[in-house]
Design a protein around this motif. Structure first.
Motif, PDB file in Angstrom:
ATOM      1  N   ILE A 242     114.245  27.604  77.103  1.00 49.09           N
ATOM      2  CA  ILE A 242     113.651  28.669  77.910  1.00 49.09           C
ATOM      3  C   ILE A 242     113.074  29.699  76.945  1.00 49.09           C
ATOM      4  CG2 ILE A 242     114.077  30.401  79.684  1.00 49.09           C
ATOM      5  CD1 ILE A 242     116.420  28.719  80.644  1.00 49.09           C
ATOM      6  N   CYS A 243     111.765  29.902  77.029  1.00 46.69           N
ATOM      7  CA  CYS A 243     111.064  30.805  76.105  1.00 46.69           C
ATOM      8  C   CYS A 243     110.251  31.797  76.927  1.00 46.69           C
ATOM      9  CB  CYS A 243     110.107  30.019  75.207  1.00 46.69           C
ATOM     10  SG  CYS A 243     110.894  28.659  74.335  1.00 46.69           S
ATOM     11  N   LEU A 244     110.234  33.044  76.493  1.00 39.11           N
ATOM     12  CA  LEU A 244     109.399  34.019  77.208  1.00 39.11           C
ATOM     13  C   LEU A 244     107.931  33.662  77.015  1.00 39.11           C
ATOM     14  CD1 LEU A 244     111.261  37.308  76.220  1.00 39.11           C
ATOM     15  CD2 LEU A 244     111.451  36.012  78.363  1.00 39.11           C
ATOM     16  N   LEU A 245     107.560  33.353  75.757  1.00 43.57           N
ATOM     17  CA  LEU A 245     106.171  32.996  75.451  1.00 43.57           C
ATOM     18  C   LEU A 245     106.134  31.761  74.565  1.00 43.57           C
ATOM     19  CD1 LEU A 245     104.491  36.419  74.593  1.00 43.57           C
ATOM     20  CD2 LEU A 245     104.153  35.015  76.650  1.00 43.57           C
ATOM     21  N   ALA A 246     105.068  30.981  74.725  1.00 42.22           N
ATOM     22  CA  ALA A 246     104.887  29.801  73.871  1.00 42.22           C
ATOM     23  C   ALA A 246     103.467  29.792  73.337  1.00 42.22           C
ATOM     24  CB  ALA A 246     105.146  28.534  74.679  1.00 42.22           C
ATOM     25  N   ALA A 247     103.316  29.287  72.110  1.00 46.27           N
ATOM     26  CA  ALA A 247     101.992  29.063  71.525  1.00 46.27           C
ATOM     27  C   ALA A 247     101.690  27.571  71.605  1.00 46.27           C
ATOM     28  CB  ALA A 247     101.986  29.509  70.064  1.00 46.27           C
ATOM     29  N   PRO A 248     100.426  27.193  71.801  1.00 45.55           N
ATOM     30  CA  PRO A 248     100.086  25.770  71.860  1.00 45.55           C
ATOM     31  C   PRO A 248     100.539  25.025  70.606  1.00 45.55           C
ATOM     32  CG  PRO A 248      98.180  27.134  72.425  1.00 45.55           C
ATOM     33  CD  PRO A 248      99.261  28.072  71.987  1.00 45.55           C
ATOM     34  N   GLU A 249     100.464  25.676  69.438  1.00 42.86           N
ATOM     35  CA  GLU A 249     100.876  25.026  68.180  1.00 42.86           C
ATOM     36  C   GLU A 249     102.351  24.626  68.239  1.00 42.86           C
ATOM     37  OE1 GLU A 249      99.205  27.852  68.532  1.00 42.86           O
ATOM     38  OE2 GLU A 249      97.912  28.308  66.816  1.00 42.86           O
ATOM     39  N   GLY A 250     103.183  25.532  68.757  1.00 47.38           N
ATOM     40  CA  GLY A 250     104.619  25.270  68.835  1.00 47.38           C
ATOM     41  C   GLY A 250     104.931  24.164  69.826  1.00 47.38           C
ATOM     42  N   LEU A 251     104.236  24.183  70.947  1.00 49.01           N
ATOM     43  CA  LEU A 251     104.449  23.125  71.945  1.00 49.01           C
ATOM     44  C   LEU A 251     104.076  21.765  71.372  1.00 49.01           C
ATOM     45  CD1 LEU A 251     103.212  24.680  75.312  1.00 49.01           C
ATOM     46  CD2 LEU A 251     105.545  23.984  74.725  1.00 49.01           C
ATOM     47  N   ALA A 252     102.967  21.727  70.598  1.00 46.70           N
ATOM     48  CA  ALA A 252     102.530  20.454  70.005  1.00 46.70           C
ATOM     49  C   ALA A 252     103.567  19.944  69.010  1.00 46.70           C
ATOM     50  CB  ALA A 252     101.167  20.639  69.329  1.00 46.70           C
ATOM     51  N   VAL A 253     104.132  20.857  68.215  1.00 52.37           N
ATOM     52  CA  VAL A 253     105.152  20.466  67.228  1.00 52.37           C
ATOM     53  C   VAL A 253     106.393  19.906  67.949  1.00 52.37           C
ATOM     54  CG1 VAL A 253     106.783  21.429  65.533  1.00 52.37           C
ATOM     55  CG2 VAL A 253     104.361  21.973  65.382  1.00 52.37           C
ATOM     56  N   LEU A 254     106.763  20.562  69.027  1.00 53.95           N
ATOM     57  CA  LEU A 254     107.928  20.103  69.800  1.00 53.95           C
ATOM     58  C   LEU A 254     107.658  18.742  70.441  1.00 53.95           C
ATOM     59  CD1 LEU A 254     110.133  22.226  69.695  1.00 53.95           C
ATOM     60  CD2 LEU A 254     109.819  22.611  72.127  1.00 53.95           C
ATOM     61  N   ASP A 255     106.447  18.601  70.952  1.00 51.94           N
ATOM     62  CA  ASP A 255     106.098  17.337  71.601  1.00 51.94           C
ATOM     63  C   ASP A 255     106.083  16.200  70.584  1.00 51.94           C
ATOM     64  OD1 ASP A 255     105.437  15.984  73.996  1.00 51.94           O
ATOM     65  OD2 ASP A 255     103.410  15.732  73.198  1.00 51.94           O
ATOM     66  N   GLN A 256     105.587  16.514  69.401  1.00 51.34           N
ATOM     67  CA  GLN A 256     105.563  15.524  68.310  1.00 51.34           C
ATOM     68  C   GLN A 256     106.988  15.100  67.949  1.00 51.34           C
ATOM     69  OE1 GLN A 256     102.819  14.522  66.469  1.00 51.34           O
ATOM     70  NE2 GLN A 256     104.011  13.351  64.974  1.00 51.34           N
ATOM     71  N   ALA A 257     107.899  16.081  67.924  1.00 47.98           N
ATOM     72  CA  ALA A 257     109.283  15.794  67.522  1.00 47.98           C
ATOM     73  C   ALA A 257     110.068  15.092  68.620  1.00 47.98           C
ATOM     74  CB  ALA A 257     109.990  17.084  67.114  1.00 47.98           C
ATOM     75  N   PHE A 258     109.845  15.463  69.877  1.00 47.95           N
ATOM     76  CA  PHE A 258     110.740  14.983  70.937  1.00 47.95           C
ATOM     77  C   PHE A 258     110.025  14.278  72.092  1.00 47.95           C
ATOM     78  CE2 PHE A 258     112.628  18.969  69.226  1.00 47.95           C
ATOM     79  CZ  PHE A 258     113.651  18.379  68.511  1.00 47.95           C
ATOM     80  N   GLY A 259     108.688  14.177  71.992  1.00 50.73           N
ATOM     81  CA  GLY A 259     107.913  13.601  73.100  1.00 50.73           C
ATOM     82  C   GLY A 259     108.351  12.196  73.461  1.00 50.73           C
TER      83      GLY A 259
END
Ligand code: URA
Length: 212
Positions: free
Chosen positions: A157-174
Protein backbone atom coordinates in the motif's frame (compact mmCIF):
# COMPACT_ATOMS: atom_id res chain seq x y z
CA UNK A 1 1.30 -8.01 -10.80
CA UNK A 2 -1.97 -6.26 -10.01
CA UNK A 3 -1.85 -2.47 -9.66
CA UNK A 4 -4.85 -0.60 -8.37
CA UNK A 5 -4.94 3.20 -8.43
CA UNK A 6 -7.74 4.36 -6.14
CA UNK A 7 -10.13 6.38 -8.21
CA UNK A 8 -12.28 8.25 -5.74
CA UNK A 9 -12.91 11.98 -5.30
CA UNK A 10 -12.23 11.83 -1.55
CA UNK A 11 -8.87 10.16 -2.15
CA UNK A 12 -7.99 12.80 -4.76
CA UNK A 13 -9.08 15.60 -2.41
CA UNK A 14 -7.01 14.35 0.51
CA UNK A 15 -4.03 13.61 -1.72
CA UNK A 16 -4.06 17.17 -3.04
CA UNK A 17 -3.95 18.57 0.50
CA UNK A 18 -1.17 16.11 1.35
CA UNK A 19 0.95 17.21 -1.60
CA UNK A 20 0.60 20.91 -0.77
CA UNK A 21 3.93 22.21 0.60
CA UNK A 22 2.01 24.45 3.03
CA UNK A 23 0.51 21.43 4.83
CA UNK A 24 2.12 21.16 8.28
CA UNK A 25 3.22 17.88 9.92
CA UNK A 26 0.18 17.40 12.22
CA UNK A 27 -2.20 17.89 9.28
CA UNK A 28 0.01 15.72 7.05
CA UNK A 29 -0.11 12.87 9.59
CA UNK A 30 -3.90 13.11 9.89
CA UNK A 31 -4.32 13.08 6.11
CA UNK A 32 -2.02 10.05 5.74
CA UNK A 33 -4.06 8.29 8.39
CA UNK A 34 -7.33 9.00 6.60
CA UNK A 35 -5.95 8.12 3.16
CA UNK A 36 -4.54 4.81 4.34
CA UNK A 37 -7.89 3.75 5.77
CA UNK A 38 -9.46 4.43 2.37
CA UNK A 39 -6.66 2.53 0.59
CA UNK A 40 -6.89 -0.32 3.09
CA UNK A 41 -10.49 -0.85 2.07
CA UNK A 42 -9.31 -1.51 -1.51
CA UNK A 43 -6.20 -3.42 -0.48
CA UNK A 44 -8.14 -5.92 1.63
CA UNK A 45 -10.65 -6.75 -1.07
CA UNK A 46 -9.19 -10.29 -1.27
CA UNK A 47 -8.50 -10.80 2.41
CA UNK A 48 -9.25 -14.43 3.24
CA UNK A 49 -12.39 -15.25 5.16
CA UNK A 50 -14.15 -18.38 6.37
CA UNK A 51 -17.88 -18.92 6.82
CA UNK A 52 -19.15 -18.13 10.32
CA UNK A 53 -22.44 -19.35 11.67
CA UNK A 54 -24.18 -16.80 13.92
CA UNK A 55 -27.64 -16.03 15.20
CA UNK A 56 -29.08 -12.54 14.89
CA UNK A 57 -31.88 -11.43 17.22
CA UNK A 58 -34.18 -12.59 14.41
CA UNK A 59 -32.72 -15.73 12.85
CA UNK A 60 -29.65 -17.93 12.40
CA UNK A 61 -27.51 -17.02 9.41
CA UNK A 62 -24.08 -17.58 7.89
CA UNK A 63 -21.64 -14.68 7.62
CA UNK A 64 -17.84 -14.59 7.40
CA UNK A 65 -14.91 -13.87 9.65
CA UNK A 66 -11.23 -13.39 8.86
CA UNK A 67 -9.43 -16.68 8.26
CA UNK A 68 -6.42 -17.91 10.25
CA UNK A 69 -3.53 -17.23 10.20
CA UNK A 70 -4.16 -13.56 10.83
CA UNK A 71 -3.04 -11.09 8.17
CA UNK A 72 0.31 -9.45 8.83
CA UNK A 73 0.78 -5.70 8.44
CA UNK A 74 4.40 -4.64 7.82
CA UNK A 75 5.23 -0.92 7.91
CA UNK A 76 8.60 -0.12 6.36
CA UNK A 77 10.45 2.10 8.82
CA UNK A 78 10.54 4.98 9.10
CA UNK A 79 7.88 6.57 6.90
CA UNK A 80 5.63 3.47 6.75
CA UNK A 81 5.02 3.90 10.47
CA UNK A 82 2.86 6.92 9.67
CA UNK A 83 0.52 4.57 7.80
CA UNK A 84 0.11 1.98 10.55
CA UNK A 85 -2.76 3.44 12.57
CA UNK A 86 -4.90 3.98 9.47
CA UNK A 87 -4.33 0.37 8.43
CA UNK A 88 -4.99 -1.35 11.75
CA UNK A 89 -8.10 0.72 12.24
CA UNK A 90 -9.60 -1.32 9.42
CA UNK A 91 -7.84 -4.59 10.35
CA UNK A 92 -7.66 -4.47 14.15
CA UNK A 93 -6.97 -8.20 14.52
CA UNK A 94 -3.97 -8.17 12.19
CA UNK A 95 -0.51 -8.78 13.59
CA UNK A 96 2.16 -6.16 12.98
CA UNK A 97 5.76 -6.86 11.98
CA UNK A 98 8.45 -4.27 11.34
CA UNK A 99 11.04 -3.93 8.63
CA UNK A 100 13.62 -1.15 8.76
CA UNK A 101 14.96 -0.28 5.33
CA UNK A 102 17.27 2.56 4.47
CA UNK A 103 18.03 3.99 1.06
CA UNK A 104 21.54 5.17 0.27
CA UNK A 105 20.87 8.60 -1.21
CA UNK A 106 23.84 8.42 -3.62
CA UNK A 107 23.36 4.87 -4.97
CA UNK A 108 19.58 4.76 -4.21
CA UNK A 109 20.15 1.14 -3.06
CA UNK A 110 18.05 -0.19 -0.16
CA UNK A 111 19.32 -2.31 2.71
CA UNK A 112 17.72 -3.79 5.85
CA UNK A 113 18.77 -2.34 9.23
CA UNK A 114 16.06 -3.82 11.51
CA UNK A 115 13.55 -6.65 11.41
CA UNK A 116 10.88 -7.81 13.80
CA UNK A 117 8.87 -10.39 11.88
CA UNK A 118 7.72 -13.99 12.40
CA UNK A 119 10.35 -16.43 11.08
CA UNK A 120 7.72 -18.39 9.17
CA UNK A 121 5.23 -16.47 7.06
CA UNK A 122 3.73 -19.50 5.32
CA UNK A 123 0.08 -19.02 4.62
CA UNK A 124 0.21 -15.36 5.63
CA UNK A 125 -1.35 -12.54 3.67
CA UNK A 126 0.99 -9.57 4.14
CA UNK A 127 0.15 -5.88 3.77
CA UNK A 128 3.30 -3.80 3.34
CA UNK A 129 3.09 -0.09 4.12
CA UNK A 130 5.48 2.22 2.29
CA UNK A 131 4.27 5.70 1.35
CA UNK A 132 6.42 6.31 -1.73
CA UNK A 133 7.03 3.74 -4.47
CA UNK A 134 9.83 5.65 -6.20
CA UNK A 135 12.70 3.61 -7.73
CA UNK A 136 11.16 0.41 -6.35
CA UNK A 137 14.45 -0.61 -4.69
CA UNK A 138 13.12 -0.55 -1.13
CA UNK A 139 9.96 -2.45 -1.95
CA UNK A 140 11.76 -5.10 -4.03
CA UNK A 141 14.12 -5.69 -1.09
CA UNK A 142 11.25 -5.74 1.44
CA UNK A 143 9.01 -8.04 -0.60
CA UNK A 144 11.90 -10.41 -1.34
CA UNK A 145 12.55 -10.59 2.41
CA UNK A 146 8.89 -11.54 3.07
CA UNK A 147 8.78 -14.05 0.20
CA UNK A 148 11.96 -15.70 1.49
CA UNK A 149 10.13 -16.25 4.79
CA UNK A 150 7.23 -17.91 2.99
CA UNK A 151 4.64 -15.13 2.60
CA UNK A 152 2.14 -16.35 0.06
CA UNK A 153 0.22 -13.20 -0.82
CA UNK A 154 1.57 -9.64 -0.62
CA UNK A 155 -0.12 -6.29 -1.14
CA UNK A 156 1.94 -3.11 -0.97
CA UNK A 157 0.00 0.00 0.00
CA UNK A 158 1.65 3.21 -1.21
CA UNK A 159 0.37 6.77 -1.10
CA UNK A 160 2.09 7.54 -4.41
CA UNK A 161 3.78 5.46 -7.09
CA UNK A 162 6.10 6.34 -9.97
CA UNK A 163 5.86 4.39 -13.24
CA UNK A 164 9.59 3.54 -12.91
CA UNK A 165 9.01 1.89 -9.52
CA UNK A 166 6.00 -0.05 -10.73
CA UNK A 167 8.01 -1.35 -13.70
CA UNK A 168 10.84 -2.47 -11.40
CA UNK A 169 8.35 -4.27 -9.16
CA UNK A 170 6.64 -5.88 -12.11
CA UNK A 171 9.99 -7.04 -13.45
CA UNK A 172 10.85 -8.58 -10.07
CA UNK A 173 7.51 -10.16 -9.20
CA UNK A 174 5.35 -10.10 -12.35
CA UNK A 175 5.87 -13.79 -13.01
CA UNK A 176 6.07 -14.83 -9.36
CA UNK A 177 3.80 -17.70 -8.32
CA UNK A 178 2.93 -15.65 -5.23
CA UNK A 179 0.37 -12.92 -5.93
CA UNK A 180 1.85 -9.43 -5.52
CA UNK A 181 -0.33 -6.33 -5.73
CA UNK A 182 0.16 -2.60 -5.36
CA UNK A 183 -2.61 -0.29 -4.19
CA UNK A 184 -1.90 3.41 -4.44
CA UNK A 185 -3.72 6.72 -4.19
CA UNK A 186 -1.93 8.17 -7.22
CA UNK A 187 0.30 7.25 -10.13
CA UNK A 188 2.61 10.23 -10.76
CA UNK A 189 4.64 11.39 -13.77
CA UNK A 190 8.03 9.97 -12.86
CA UNK A 191 11.22 10.51 -10.89
CA UNK A 192 13.57 13.46 -10.87
CA UNK A 193 17.39 13.15 -10.87
CA UNK A 194 17.39 12.79 -7.06
CA UNK A 195 14.94 9.88 -7.15
CA UNK A 196 12.00 11.94 -5.87
CA UNK A 197 8.54 11.35 -7.26
CA UNK A 198 7.30 14.26 -9.44
CA UNK A 199 5.08 16.07 -8.62
CA UNK A 200 5.00 13.86 -5.51
CA UNK A 201 4.86 15.29 -2.04
CA UNK A 202 8.53 15.58 -1.11
CA UNK A 203 10.19 13.39 1.51
CA UNK A 204 7.35 11.52 3.21
CA UNK A 205 9.39 10.72 6.34
CA UNK A 206 10.46 14.33 6.79
CA UNK A 207 6.94 15.62 6.27
CA UNK A 208 5.56 13.13 8.79
CA UNK A 209 8.23 13.45 11.45
CA UNK A 210 10.45 16.40 10.57
CA UNK A 211 14.04 16.39 9.35
CA UNK A 212 16.18 14.32 11.76
N1 URA B 1 10.84 8.86 -0.88
C1 URA B 1 10.14 9.97 -0.52
O1 URA B 1 9.89 10.20 0.67
N2 URA B 1 9.71 10.80 -1.50
C2 URA B 1 9.95 10.58 -2.80
O2 URA B 1 9.51 11.36 -3.62
C3 URA B 1 10.69 9.42 -3.15
C4 URA B 1 11.13 8.58 -2.18
Amino acid sequence: MRTHVADHPLVAHKLTALRDERTDSPTFRRLVDELVTLLAYEATRDVRTVPARITTPVAPTTGVRLAAPKPLVVPILRAGLGMLDGMVRLLPTAEVGFLGMIRDESTLKASTYATRLPEDLSGRQCYVLDPMLATGGTLVAALTFLLDRGADDITAICLLAAPEGLAVLDQAFGSSSVPVSVVTAGLDEGLNELGYIVPGLGDAGDRLYGVV
